[in-house]
Design a protein around this motif. Structure first.
Motif, PDB file in Angstrom:
ATOM      1  N   PHE A 197       0.837  -1.203   0.000  1.00 12.36           N
ATOM      2  CA  PHE A 197       0.000   0.000   0.000  1.00 12.36           C
ATOM      3  C   PHE A 197       0.866   1.245   0.000  1.00 12.36           C
ATOM      4  CE2 PHE A 197      -0.793   0.900   4.845  1.00 12.36           C
ATOM      5  CZ  PHE A 197       0.551   0.787   5.123  1.00 12.36           C
ATOM      6  N   ASN A 198       0.234   2.370  -0.317  1.00 14.58           N
ATOM      7  CA  ASN A 198       0.909   3.641  -0.188  1.00 14.58           C
ATOM      8  C   ASN A 198       1.002   3.971   1.296  1.00 14.58           C
ATOM      9  OD1 ASN A 198       1.144   4.061  -2.984  1.00 14.58           O
ATOM     10  ND2 ASN A 198      -0.904   4.963  -3.095  1.00 14.58           N
ATOM     11  N   SER A 199       2.197   4.245   1.759  1.00 14.75           N
ATOM     12  CA  SER A 199       2.430   4.445   3.178  1.00 14.75           C
ATOM     13  C   SER A 199       1.542   5.541   3.759  1.00 14.75           C
ATOM     14  CB  SER A 199       3.900   4.798   3.421  1.00 14.75           C
ATOM     15  OG  SER A 199       4.111   5.146   4.775  1.00 14.75           O
ATOM     16  N   VAL A 200       1.020   5.278   4.963  1.00 16.49           N
ATOM     17  CA  VAL A 200       0.238   6.301   5.658  1.00 16.49           C
ATOM     18  C   VAL A 200       1.142   7.162   6.534  1.00 16.49           C
ATOM     19  CG1 VAL A 200      -1.848   4.891   5.652  1.00 16.49           C
ATOM     20  CG2 VAL A 200      -0.276   4.756   7.605  1.00 16.49           C
ATOM     21  N   VAL A 201       2.421   6.775   6.639  1.00 19.14           N
ATOM     22  CA  VAL A 201       3.376   7.532   7.441  1.00 19.14           C
ATOM     23  C   VAL A 201       4.148   8.511   6.568  1.00 19.14           C
ATOM     24  CG1 VAL A 201       5.350   7.378   8.998  1.00 19.14           C
ATOM     25  CG2 VAL A 201       3.569   5.615   9.075  1.00 19.14           C
ATOM     26  N   GLU A 202       4.652   8.011   5.423  1.00 19.29           N
ATOM     27  CA  GLU A 202       5.379   8.848   4.465  1.00 19.29           C
ATOM     28  C   GLU A 202       4.585   8.855   3.165  1.00 19.29           C
ATOM     29  OE1 GLU A 202       7.853  10.616   5.182  1.00 19.29           O
ATOM     30  OE2 GLU A 202       8.661   9.751   7.021  1.00 19.29           O
ATOM     31  N   THR A 203       3.948   9.954   2.837  1.00 23.49           N
ATOM     32  CA  THR A 203       2.982   9.983   1.747  1.00 23.49           C
ATOM     33  C   THR A 203       3.600   9.746   0.367  1.00 23.49           C
ATOM     34  OG1 THR A 203       3.204  12.390   1.637  1.00 23.49           O
ATOM     35  CG2 THR A 203       1.424  11.506   2.998  1.00 23.49           C
ATOM     36  N   PHE A 204       4.915   9.876   0.246  1.00 25.44           N
ATOM     37  CA  PHE A 204       5.531   9.709  -1.077  1.00 25.44           C
ATOM     38  C   PHE A 204       6.097   8.307  -1.271  1.00 25.44           C
ATOM     39  CE2 PHE A 204       8.647  11.398   1.896  1.00 25.44           C
ATOM     40  CZ  PHE A 204       9.725  10.550   1.740  1.00 25.44           C
ATOM     41  N   THR A 205       5.820   7.383  -0.348  1.00 24.93           N
ATOM     42  CA  THR A 205       6.404   6.046  -0.446  1.00 24.93           C
ATOM     43  C   THR A 205       5.332   4.964  -0.646  1.00 24.93           C
ATOM     44  OG1 THR A 205       6.338   5.655   1.945  1.00 24.93           O
ATOM     45  CG2 THR A 205       8.302   6.713   1.059  1.00 24.93           C
ATOM     46  N   HIS A 206       5.783   3.841  -1.214  1.00 18.13           N
ATOM     47  CA  HIS A 206       4.941   2.661  -1.372  1.00 18.13           C
ATOM     48  C   HIS A 206       5.624   1.505  -0.647  1.00 18.13           C
ATOM     49  CE1 HIS A 206       1.629   0.533  -3.339  1.00 18.13           C
ATOM     50  NE2 HIS A 206       2.467  -0.484  -3.504  1.00 18.13           N
ATOM     51  N   CYS A 207       4.862   0.741   0.131  1.00 15.02           N
ATOM     52  CA  CYS A 207       5.431  -0.302   0.991  1.00 15.02           C
ATOM     53  C   CYS A 207       4.998  -1.692   0.536  1.00 15.02           C
ATOM     54  CB  CYS A 207       4.985  -0.098   2.443  1.00 15.02           C
ATOM     55  SG  CYS A 207       5.445   1.505   3.129  1.00 15.02           S
ATOM     56  N   PHE A 208       5.932  -2.624   0.585  1.00 18.76           N
ATOM     57  CA  PHE A 208       5.694  -4.028   0.280  1.00 18.76           C
ATOM     58  C   PHE A 208       6.062  -4.855   1.501  1.00 18.76           C
ATOM     59  CE2 PHE A 208       6.702  -1.880  -3.618  1.00 18.76           C
ATOM     60  CZ  PHE A 208       6.004  -2.513  -4.635  1.00 18.76           C
ATOM     61  N   ALA A 209       5.257  -5.847   1.837  1.00 17.66           N
ATOM     62  CA  ALA A 209       5.572  -6.747   2.950  1.00 17.66           C
ATOM     63  C   ALA A 209       5.189  -8.174   2.577  1.00 17.66           C
ATOM     64  CB  ALA A 209       4.840  -6.329   4.224  1.00 17.66           C
ATOM     65  N   VAL A 210       6.090  -9.110   2.865  1.00 15.22           N
ATOM     66  CA  VAL A 210       5.877 -10.537   2.588  1.00 15.22           C
ATOM     67  C   VAL A 210       6.219 -11.317   3.860  1.00 15.22           C
ATOM     68  CG1 VAL A 210       6.698 -12.506   1.246  1.00 15.22           C
ATOM     69  CG2 VAL A 210       6.307 -10.306   0.128  1.00 15.22           C
ATOM     70  N   PRO A 211       5.412 -12.310   4.234  1.00 13.83           N
ATOM     71  CA  PRO A 211       5.607 -12.998   5.514  1.00 13.83           C
ATOM     72  C   PRO A 211       6.757 -13.998   5.519  1.00 13.83           C
ATOM     73  CG  PRO A 211       3.778 -13.986   4.344  1.00 13.83           C
ATOM     74  CD  PRO A 211       4.212 -12.795   3.527  1.00 13.83           C
ATOM     75  N   VAL A 212       7.409 -14.083   6.671  1.00 10.67           N
ATOM     76  CA  VAL A 212       8.367 -15.146   6.973  1.00 10.67           C
ATOM     77  C   VAL A 212       7.714 -16.020   8.031  1.00 10.67           C
ATOM     78  CG1 VAL A 212      10.627 -15.721   7.920  1.00 10.67           C
ATOM     79  CG2 VAL A 212      10.360 -13.709   6.446  1.00 10.67           C
ATOM     80  N   TYR A 213       7.531 -17.296   7.705  1.00 12.29           N
ATOM     81  CA  TYR A 213       6.819 -18.209   8.593  1.00 12.29           C
ATOM     82  C   TYR A 213       7.779 -19.142   9.323  1.00 12.29           C
ATOM     83  CZ  TYR A 213       2.583 -16.966   5.963  1.00 12.29           C
ATOM     84  OH  TYR A 213       1.553 -16.282   5.376  1.00 12.29           O
ATOM     85  N   ARG A 214       7.471 -19.430  10.567  1.00 11.37           N
ATOM     86  CA  ARG A 214       8.194 -20.485  11.267  1.00 11.37           C
ATOM     87  C   ARG A 214       7.480 -21.810  11.017  1.00 11.37           C
ATOM     88  NH1 ARG A 214       6.544 -18.459  17.382  1.00 11.37           N
ATOM     89  NH2 ARG A 214       4.567 -19.626  17.539  1.00 11.37           N
ATOM     90  N   ALA A 215       7.962 -22.881  11.631  1.00 11.59           N
ATOM     91  CA  ALA A 215       7.487 -24.224  11.302  1.00 11.59           C
ATOM     92  C   ALA A 215       5.994 -24.409  11.528  1.00 11.59           C
ATOM     93  CB  ALA A 215       8.268 -25.269  12.100  1.00 11.59           C
ATOM     94  N   ASP A 216       5.428 -23.739  12.545  1.00 12.27           N
ATOM     95  CA  ASP A 216       4.010 -23.923  12.848  1.00 12.27           C
ATOM     96  C   ASP A 216       3.098 -23.029  12.027  1.00 12.27           C
ATOM     97  OD1 ASP A 216       4.538 -21.484  13.975  1.00 12.27           O
ATOM     98  OD2 ASP A 216       4.011 -22.042  16.023  1.00 12.27           O
ATOM     99  N   GLY A 217       3.650 -22.320  11.041  1.00 13.37           N
ATOM    100  CA  GLY A 217       2.826 -21.521  10.152  1.00 13.37           C
ATOM    101  C   GLY A 217       2.529 -20.119  10.635  1.00 13.37           C
TER     102      GLY A 217
END
Length: 269
Positions: A197-217
């Motif tokens: 999404f477009n960051s709600v903290v810094e209006t000129f930035t776009h943020c990407f996030a992808v999960p890192v899972y441990r063994a139990d999901g």
């Protein structure tokens, strides 16, 4: 094919089958009889019995109960402990972030929960002249972040509302985010495996996030990119692929297997 090649091929098949048995038991999470295992994995009962007996002798499998059921043995625990002693999440993330930042030329981060807040645990700036930075260790409201949608995805709706302080749903611009809208975004992020999404903290930035899972999901961290808005939207597909591949690699080294999540979902239906 000569006798030596035939012998090597048989041993390879035996090893493949042994690991298939171990993984099957890991996914089932319960002791089972060798004939049940053979039926489930589609293997000859004779070869499964032979492999089970071999692994029992080695302590890799153990008998549970008096009806011939077997389950994962204590030797696997000791092997796991030895692996954990050599695997350091922060160290491995540091290497991955450097690779991600170099490949994308953007700011790469590893983010986690700190109590009921979000924080950037590690960061690598890209080589581009214009750089976007965050303060490592600074605590931020979970609903303000892309990562937040993934880091609470293992919780129920009620748990999420109880976990996040009510005032944290007030956005930096002063408007209030409806918790129901946030929870819907959490569920969608978990379904597709990322959130942007477009960051709600810094209006000129776009943020990407992808999960890192441990063994139990459970999502224990996220790999992120913080980019100039136009660049993020332009390169969205390639940036996501870079993050998803890196996060999958890291998750696998934490013992996570995607098919295990599918089994859990099937059991819940």
């Amino acid at each position: 094919m000569d006798d030596i090649s035939i012998g090597i091929t048989r041993r390879e098949r035996g090893l493949d089958r042994a690991f298939e048995i171990l993984n099957f038991l890991r996914l089932k999470r319960q002791p089972m009889r060798p004939n049940e295992i053979a039926l489930a994995v589609g293997a000859p009962r004779s070869s499964v019995y032979d492999l089970v007996n071999l692994m029992v002798r080695q302590g890799v499998l153990e008998y549970r109960g008096e009806d011939g059921r077997v389950f994962l043995g204590r030797k696997l625990y000791f092997l796991g402990v030895a692996y954990a002693e050599q695997f350091d999440l922060m160290r491995e993330c540091d290497k991955l972030l450097a690779t991600i930042a170099e490949e994308t030329r953007e700011t790469a981060q590893m983010c986690m929960l700190e109590g009921n807040r979000y924080t950037v645990a590690q960061m690598k700036e890209g080589p581009r002249p214009f750089r976007i930075s965050s303060n490592i260790g600074e605590l931020v409201s979970i609903p303000w972040t892309a990562s937040g949608r993934l880091l609470v995805s293992h919780m129920s709706d009620a748990e999420i509302v109880d976990f996040i302080p009510a005032q944290d749903f007030k956005m930096p611009d002063g408007h209030w985010l409806d918790p129901a809208v946030f929870i819907a975004e959490v569920r969608e992020a978990a379904r597709v495996g990322y959130f942007t999404f477009n960051s709600v903290v810094e209006t000129f930035t776009h943020c990407f996030a992808v999960p890192v899972y441990r063994a139990d999901g459970i999502c224990v961290a996220t790999l992120c990119l913080v980019t100039p808005k136009e660049d993020g939207l332009k390169n969205r597909a390639s940036y996501l692929k870079t993050l998803i591949d890196a996060a999958a690699d890291l998750s696998s080294r934490l013992g996570h297997m995607p098919e295990e999540d599918e089994c859990r979902l099937a059991d819940q239906r």
